[in-house]
Design a protein around this motif. Structure first.
Motif, PDB file in Angstrom:
ATOM      1  N   LEU A 174       0.969  -1.397   0.024  1.00  0.00           N
ATOM      2  CA  LEU A 174      -0.058  -0.032  -0.173  1.00  0.00           C
ATOM      3  C   LEU A 174       0.838   1.281  -0.096  1.00  0.00           C
ATOM      4  N   VAL A 175       2.031   1.445   0.703  1.00  0.00           N
ATOM      5  CA  VAL A 175       3.035   2.316   0.796  1.00  0.00           C
ATOM      6  C   VAL A 175       3.473   2.690  -0.520  1.00  0.00           C
ATOM      7  N   SER A 176       3.902   1.347  -1.048  1.00  0.00           N
ATOM      8  CA  SER A 176       4.388   1.630  -2.477  1.00  0.00           C
ATOM      9  C   SER A 176       3.263   2.251  -3.561  1.00  0.00           C
ATOM     10  N   ASP A 177       2.331   1.539  -3.508  1.00  0.00           N
ATOM     11  CA  ASP A 177       1.254   1.978  -4.209  1.00  0.00           C
ATOM     12  C   ASP A 177       0.849   3.760  -4.005  1.00  0.00           C
ATOM     13  N   ILE A 178       0.845   4.008  -2.626  1.00  0.00           N
ATOM     14  CA  ILE A 178       0.467   5.468  -2.461  1.00  0.00           C
ATOM     15  C   ILE A 178       1.732   6.318  -3.135  1.00  0.00           C
ATOM     16  N   ALA A 179       3.216   5.810  -3.011  1.00  0.00           N
ATOM     17  CA  ALA A 179       4.210   6.637  -3.535  1.00  0.00           C
ATOM     18  C   ALA A 179       4.022   6.640  -5.008  1.00  0.00           C
ATOM     19  N   SER A 180       3.638   5.452  -5.484  1.00  0.00           N
ATOM     20  CA  SER A 180       3.516   5.509  -7.051  1.00  0.00           C
ATOM     21  C   SER A 180       2.530   6.574  -7.310  1.00  0.00           C
ATOM     22  N   THR A 181       1.488   6.499  -6.911  1.00  0.00           N
ATOM     23  CA  THR A 181       0.346   7.619  -7.164  1.00  0.00           C
ATOM     24  C   THR A 181       0.694   9.065  -7.208  1.00  0.00           C
ATOM     25  N   PHE A 182       1.596   9.449  -6.073  1.00  0.00           N
ATOM     26  CA  PHE A 182       2.332  10.591  -5.910  1.00  0.00           C
ATOM     27  C   PHE A 182       3.181  10.853  -6.890  1.00  0.00           C
ATOM     28  N   HIS A 183       3.922   9.937  -7.165  1.00  0.00           N
ATOM     29  CA  HIS A 183       4.884  10.027  -8.526  1.00  0.00           C
ATOM     30  C   HIS A 183       4.218  10.238  -9.830  1.00  0.00           C
ATOM     31  N   ASN A 184       2.966   9.727  -9.803  1.00  0.00           N
ATOM     32  CA  ASN A 184       2.201   9.752 -10.983  1.00  0.00           C
ATOM     33  C   ASN A 184       1.608  11.176 -11.268  1.00  0.00           C
ATOM     34  N   ILE A 185       1.207  11.664 -10.084  1.00  0.00           N
ATOM     35  CA  ILE A 185       0.530  13.079  -9.874  1.00  0.00           C
ATOM     36  C   ILE A 185       1.851  14.034 -10.308  1.00  0.00           C
ATOM     37  N   GLY A 186       2.876  13.966 -10.078  1.00  0.00           N
ATOM     38  CA  GLY A 186       3.924  14.726 -10.322  1.00  0.00           C
ATOM     39  C   GLY A 186       3.964  14.752 -11.928  1.00  0.00           C
ATOM     40  N   LEU A 187       3.976  13.643 -12.602  1.00  0.00           N
ATOM     41  CA  LEU A 187       3.936  13.496 -13.980  1.00  0.00           C
ATOM     42  C   LEU A 187       2.747  14.523 -14.619  1.00  0.00           C
ATOM     43  N   LEU A 188       1.529  14.282 -13.877  1.00  0.00           N
ATOM     44  CA  LEU A 188       0.519  15.028 -14.493  1.00  0.00           C
ATOM     45  C   LEU A 188       0.838  16.466 -14.135  1.00  0.00           C
ATOM     46  N   ARG A 189       1.275  16.805 -13.103  1.00  0.00           N
ATOM     47  CA  ARG A 189       1.460  18.227 -12.784  1.00  0.00           C
ATOM     48  C   ARG A 189       2.371  19.011 -13.656  1.00  0.00           C
ATOM     49  N   MET A 190       3.437  18.126 -14.350  1.00  0.00           N
ATOM     50  CA  MET A 190       4.417  18.636 -15.118  1.00  0.00           C
ATOM     51  C   MET A 190       3.698  18.888 -16.568  1.00  0.00           C
ATOM     52  N   ASN A 191       2.781  17.761 -17.010  1.00  0.00           N
ATOM     53  CA  ASN A 191       2.012  17.960 -18.300  1.00  0.00           C
ATOM     54  C   ASN A 191       1.092  19.139 -18.230  1.00  0.00           C
ATOM     55  N   CYS A 192       0.790  19.457 -17.077  1.00  0.00           N
ATOM     56  CA  CYS A 192      -0.156  20.685 -16.708  1.00  0.00           C
ATOM     57  C   CYS A 192       0.532  21.884 -16.737  1.00  0.00           C
ATOM     58  N   GLY A 193       2.027  21.902 -16.660  1.00  0.00           N
ATOM     59  CA  GLY A 193       2.747  23.260 -16.548  1.00  0.00           C
ATOM     60  C   GLY A 193       2.873  23.530 -15.011  1.00  0.00           C
ATOM     61  N   GLU A 194       2.914  22.637 -14.009  1.00  0.00           N
ATOM     62  CA  GLU A 194       2.738  23.023 -12.810  1.00  0.00           C
ATOM     63  C   GLU A 194       3.965  22.492 -12.106  1.00  0.00           C
ATOM     64  N   PRO A 195       5.364  22.917 -12.267  1.00  0.00           N
ATOM     65  CA  PRO A 195       6.538  22.230 -12.082  1.00  0.00           C
ATOM     66  C   PRO A 195       6.705  22.474 -10.333  1.00  0.00           C
ATOM     67  N   LYS A 196       6.100  23.253  -9.824  1.00  0.00           N
ATOM     68  CA  LYS A 196       6.359  23.511  -8.427  1.00  0.00           C
ATOM     69  C   LYS A 196       5.562  22.300  -7.662  1.00  0.00           C
ATOM     70  N   LYS A 197       4.268  22.240  -8.406  1.00  0.00           N
ATOM     71  CA  LYS A 197       3.318  21.166  -7.458  1.00  0.00           C
ATOM     72  C   LYS A 197       3.785  19.760  -7.946  1.00  0.00           C
ATOM     73  N   ALA A 198       4.407  19.610  -9.017  1.00  0.00           N
ATOM     74  CA  ALA A 198       4.896  18.252  -9.508  1.00  0.00           C
ATOM     75  C   ALA A 198       6.455  18.146  -8.533  1.00  0.00           C
ATOM     76  N   GLU A 199       7.141  19.121  -8.185  1.00  0.00           N
ATOM     77  CA  GLU A 199       8.171  18.853  -7.351  1.00  0.00           C
ATOM     78  C   GLU A 199       7.630  18.224  -6.050  1.00  0.00           C
ATOM     79  N   LYS A 200       6.543  18.992  -5.393  1.00  0.00           N
ATOM     80  CA  LYS A 200       5.900  18.676  -4.121  1.00  0.00           C
ATOM     81  C   LYS A 200       5.428  17.140  -4.125  1.00  0.00           C
TER      82      LYS A 200
END
Length: 967
Positions: free
Chosen positions: A177-203
């Protein structure tokens, strides 16, 4: 079916009777009446019944899991719509099961194996669904799904922690579950980059890293993956140090697990190479990408070679940026060949990218036609694929503008670069970007080369302001812009500003290229030139020496054509520092290199080149008959002639005038050999040689060279320029020296008319020529005309400089000489006295000749007291200038003695006659006539004073000398 495909009715469970409709069966084997109002509702109820059956409920979980895997398979094949469809189906099956679970289990559970698996599946489906939606550009829907996935996973983890169960299974579930949650945060970062939100992606990335590091430690593979993504984020933000650290740590972790060089390792090296290509130094970029290429060559073959092409492309970029253009050409051509073989479209963007870089390399290798061919392909393809206003199109326009600038087609260059600037400003946030600054820099260079240095400075300063906002002050382009800015400031003689720009440019370039790169020599050269122009010759020498050292390093392999200009600069600095021997050696080295470039053979000194000059002339004649381009050869010969001139000046300073003259004549011969004559240089050398010959009293030869200089000047200046007038004046001087007074007068008059046209009637140069005309008139016996000319000279000089200027004094002295010739001593005395008065007022000393004339006039007019003081003054001047043993002093001592004798002061004359005799004995042979004359004068004074013994002693010495001479 499990893949989500539609199953035709003929394949379904059915019973078909003769003449009857097909009857469908539900999952329990019951017939579905054909009159059923909505078979979809019946199917849903059917599935709901399955969900409520304890024996079959778990099958829905399996179906959902299968559909998740099917979606993942489509995802890996980049079939995003199909992946989304399977994920939706998986969610539907899981949702049905979830609705029935309370009835099956009889109670709510906080934890069970099935519950956890169900929750994990639910979270993964939402996570993967969001990833597929993100790939399809459905960012808002993806954001919702990721949020949902995160809530499910975090809720399940919280429930797991609250449960009373324990054991390995719970620990495993916790880790999953921790790994899955970390993966989702990772994917959210990718999405934020696609949306042009680098600071949120970094977070988001950092949240993922925090979970993984805390749960699994620093060496977890998931940590490596997120660090790589974080490195890409930092790279895009141009935070290159942070990007490097992220990539480096990601690579370390990956190597810990992989234990070998695989494609993922190669990707890490590629990314690190990209960082160093963007931030420097290039040697580190080259090392990283070379390792990437090595691995990919081992592992990629056949149709899987595109990664090899990518590494070759980047290595080509690095080689080009490092100045290794031949190597870059080979790398890029191989990259292009691979991509052409594997990519179906002839205008695929990857192919067009290589064409663009190839064009830049061809340009750097001075193959402008090939460069424009490549750029044309890239421009047409990118315009067709991306549209004429795309930022990638501006990149090609920028490159084309640079080629036009090199070809000196400034109008085309400016127009092309303005279009590139328009596109780049439209694409840039706030109109500022690295690309905008690049184009501003190129436009400033065009203005500078077009002669508008002030406007060039304005644009380069604007480029620097843009760079400061876009990338800070440590980017390579900053160094290049500063180098150009320094050139512009140097051109307008703002040397302090130029040095500031050059020094900062050197700092930035050193950080990118390292301390031993040949590109630094360009800045060091300009620093040296600036120091030289500012009169700081020693510092200039140091800069040129360091530039030359870098060029000569083996790994730099600077070509000869790049080295000899620096040798020239160094020679000039050594010459100014009076290091004549080293200057001559440096000039000769430059000369030998330039000759070897022209002839293709090594050269050893001036004598060997003299023999080669005729061969060069024959070669030029052949090329001209074949109508071949001789421009480059002509320019090279011009460089050889120029360095020979400087070498001649150094040899002249060393005191070897014959060798200097020979070198100057060789320089002129090379100038005359040039297919495209540089008449100003021919005139300069011919006039230099003429002055040499004039000083050697070889007047006919001097006249020939002055005539040659005059002809050259008239060809490039016209008939009536001030420079032409000066050469005509010099020719008149030679005729005057030869006694050709009529020819001299004619030439002086011609020079005078031109000078009046160019400078006006009251210029100093007009006065000088009038002065020469007066000299001719004096020698021609036309004294009154000469005096009239001298009066005009005096008037001009008094009006220009005042009545007490030294040039006025000189003319007054000349007028005094004329009056002596006319026998008008009183008037001559007046002019000489005025002259001496001015000289005493304006100079440290008076002219000895004028004082001697004045003293003689005083004597002839019987003013012996004035003559006495004048002769004493002359003696002091001569002693101060020439020392006590100067023979010329003895003559003035005789005159001083005469002044005493004429005043009946015989006794006071004795010491001066004795001193005159002593000097003559020290300077002349014992039997010289001047010694005899001096003895005779002394004997006369002794006799006049009745000093018989001394008179007889002097007479005895006089007769002894005569006796020796008779023998």
């Amino acid at each position: 079916d499990v893949n989500g495909n539609y199953i035709p009715a003929a394949q379904s469970a059915s019973r078909q009777g003769k003449g009857k409709q097909t009857e469908l069966l539900d999952v329990n084997g019951n017939y579905i009446p054909p009159t059923a109002p909505d078979t979809r509702d019946i199917a849903y109820k059917d599935l709901l019944e399955v969900a409520h059956s304890p024996e079959t409920n778990v099958l829905l979980l399996a179906m959902s899991s299968i559909l998740l895997r099917a979606g993942n398979a489509h995802f890996r094949r980049e079939q995003w719509p199909e992946a989304c469809r399977d994920y939706v189906s998986a969610q539907s099956y899981r949702s049905l099961r979830h609705m029935a679970k309370d009835g099956i289990l009889g109670e709510k559970l906080d934890y069970s194996a099935i519950h956890v698996e169900d929750a994990k599946l639910n979270g993964r489906i939402s996570n993967n669904m969001a990833s597929a939606q993100s790939k399809r550009g459905m960012y808002e829907k993806a954001r919702v799904e990721y949020t949902k996935a995160l809530q499910i996973k975090q809720g399940t983890l919280e429930a797991l922690h609250k449960s009373s169960s324990s054991g390995n299974k719970k620990d495993v579930d916790d880790e999953n579950l921790v790994s899955d949650i970390a993966s989702t945060f990772h994917n959210i970062g990718l999405l934020r980059m696609n949306c042009g939100e680098p600071k949120k992606a970094e977070k988001a990335y950092k949240q993922s890293l925090s979970l993984r590091v805390k749960k699994f430690g620093l060496d977890d593979l998931g940590v490596s993956s997120t660090l790589r993504a974080l490195g890409e984020l930092y790279y895009q933000l141009k935070q290159y140090d942070d990007a490097f650290r992220s990539y480096k740590e990601s690579l370390r972790i990956w190597k810990t697990h992989s234990g070998k060089s695989d494609l993922k390792t190669a990707e890490h090296y590629y990314n690190i190479g990209l960082v160093f290509y963007s931030k420097g130094p290039f040697i580190k970029a080259r090392t990283s990408v070379a390792e990437c290429l090595r691995i990919r060559r081992l592992l990629c073959s056949g149709k899987e070679r595109l990664p090899i092409a990518s590494a070759l492309h980047l290595l080509g970029l690095i080689a080009s940026s490092s100045g290794n253009y031949d190597e870059a050409l080979l790398l890029l051509e191989e990259s292009l060949a691979i991509r052409r073989a594997l990519l179906e479209s002839h205008d695929h963007l990857l192919l067009l990218n290589v064409q663009l870089v190839l064009g830049t390399v061809h340009h750097k290798r001075n193959d402008w036609d090939s460069a424009m061919d490549c750029f044309s392909v890239a421009l047409a393809g990118r315009t067709r694929r991306l549209g004429k206003d795309h930022i990638s199109v501006s990149e090609v326009l920028q490159a084309i503008g640079v080629v036009y600038t090199s070809a000196e087609e400034y109008h085309k260059a400016f127009k092309t670069l303005e279009e590139a600037l328009r596109i780049r400003k439209a694409a840039a946030s706030g109109g500022t970007s690295l690309e905008v600054a690049e184009t501003l820099n190129s436009l400033s260079l065009i203005l500078f080369k077009s002669g508008d240095a002030e406007k060039a400075i304005e644009l380069s300063e604007e480029a620097l302001d843009v760079l400061k906002t876009a990338v800070g002050f440590d980017h390579l382009l900053v160094g290049k812009v500063l180098k150009n800015t320094g050139d512009y400031y140097q051109d307008v003689e703002a040397y302090d500003d130029a040095m500031e720009a050059y020094s900062e440019s050197l700092r930035v370039m050193t950080a990118w290229y390292g301390r031993e790169h040949v590109f630094l020599s360009e800045v060091l050269n300009e620093i040296g030139v600036t120091r030289f122009k500012n009169g700081e010759f020693m510092i200039a020498k140091q800069s040129f020496t360091e530039a030359l050292r870098l060029m000569r390093l083996t790994h730099n392999e600077a070509n000869k054509s790049a080295i000899f200009p620096t040798l020239n600069h160094l020679g000039h600095a050594l010459y100014k520092n009076n290091e004549l021997k080293l200057a001559a050696e440096t000039y000769i080295e430059s000369f030998n290199i330039q000759v070897s470039i022209v002839t293709g053979d090594a050269n050893d000194g001036l004598k060997e080149f003299g023999a080669k000059l005729n061969i060069i002339k024959d070669r030029i004649a052949i090329m001209e008959r074949k109508e071949e381009d001789v421009t480059e050869l002509s320019e090279s010969l011009g460089g050889i002639a120029s360095i020979l001139r400087y070498l001649g000046l150094v040899i002249q300073e060393q005191g070897d005038f014959e060798a200097a003259l020979s070198t100057h004549k060789l320089s002129l011969s090379v100038r005359l050999c040039q297919p495209f004559k540089e008449h100003f240089a021919i005139a300069l050398m011919a006039e230099t040689i003429a002055m040499f010959e004039y000083k050697r009293s070889n007047l006919p030869s001097a006249m020939d060279y002055f005539n040659q200089a005059l002809e050259a000047k008239k060809l490039y200046q016209g008939e009536s320029t001030i420079d032409v007038a000066r050469t005509v004046n010099n020719l008149a001087n030679i005729h005057f020296s030869l006694g050709n007074l009529d020819d001299a007068m004619e030439l002086y008059q011609e020079s005078l008319e031109i000078k009046k046209q160019c400078l006006g009637d009251d210029s100093d140069e007009v006065a000088n020529t009038l002065n020469n005309i007066a000299h001719v008139m004096v020698n021609a016996g036309r004294e009154q005309e000469a005096l009239s000319a001298y009066h005009d000279v005096v008037k001009i000089r008094q009006d220009r400089y005042g009545k007490s200027h030294v040039s006025v004094a000189t003319t007054l002295a000349s007028m005094g000489d004329v009056y002596i010739k006319l026998g008008k001593l009183e008037i001559a005395m007046t002019y000489f006295e005025q002259c001496i008065r001015i000289q005493k007022l304006r100079q440290d000393h008076c002219d000895e000749r004028i004082l001697e004339n004045l003293g003689s006039i005083y004597g002839k007019l019987g003013e012996w007291h004035k003559a006495e003081s004048t002769f004493k003054e002359i003696i002091e001047l001569k002693r101060a200038a020439h020392g006590n043993e100067c023979l010329d002093i003895s003559n003035t001592l005789d005159l001083l003695a005469v002044s005493y004798i004429e005043q009946d002061r015989y006794a006071e004359s004795i010491e001066h006659l004795q001193e005159a005799l002593r000097i003559r004995k020290a300077c002349l042979d014992d039997e010289d006539d001047e010694i005899l004359a001096s003895l005779n004068k002394l004997a006369f004074v002794y006799k006049s004073l009745d000093m018989t013994d001394l008179m007889l002693e002097v007479r005895g010495e006089f007769e002894a000398i005569q006796e020796r001479r008779r023998r």
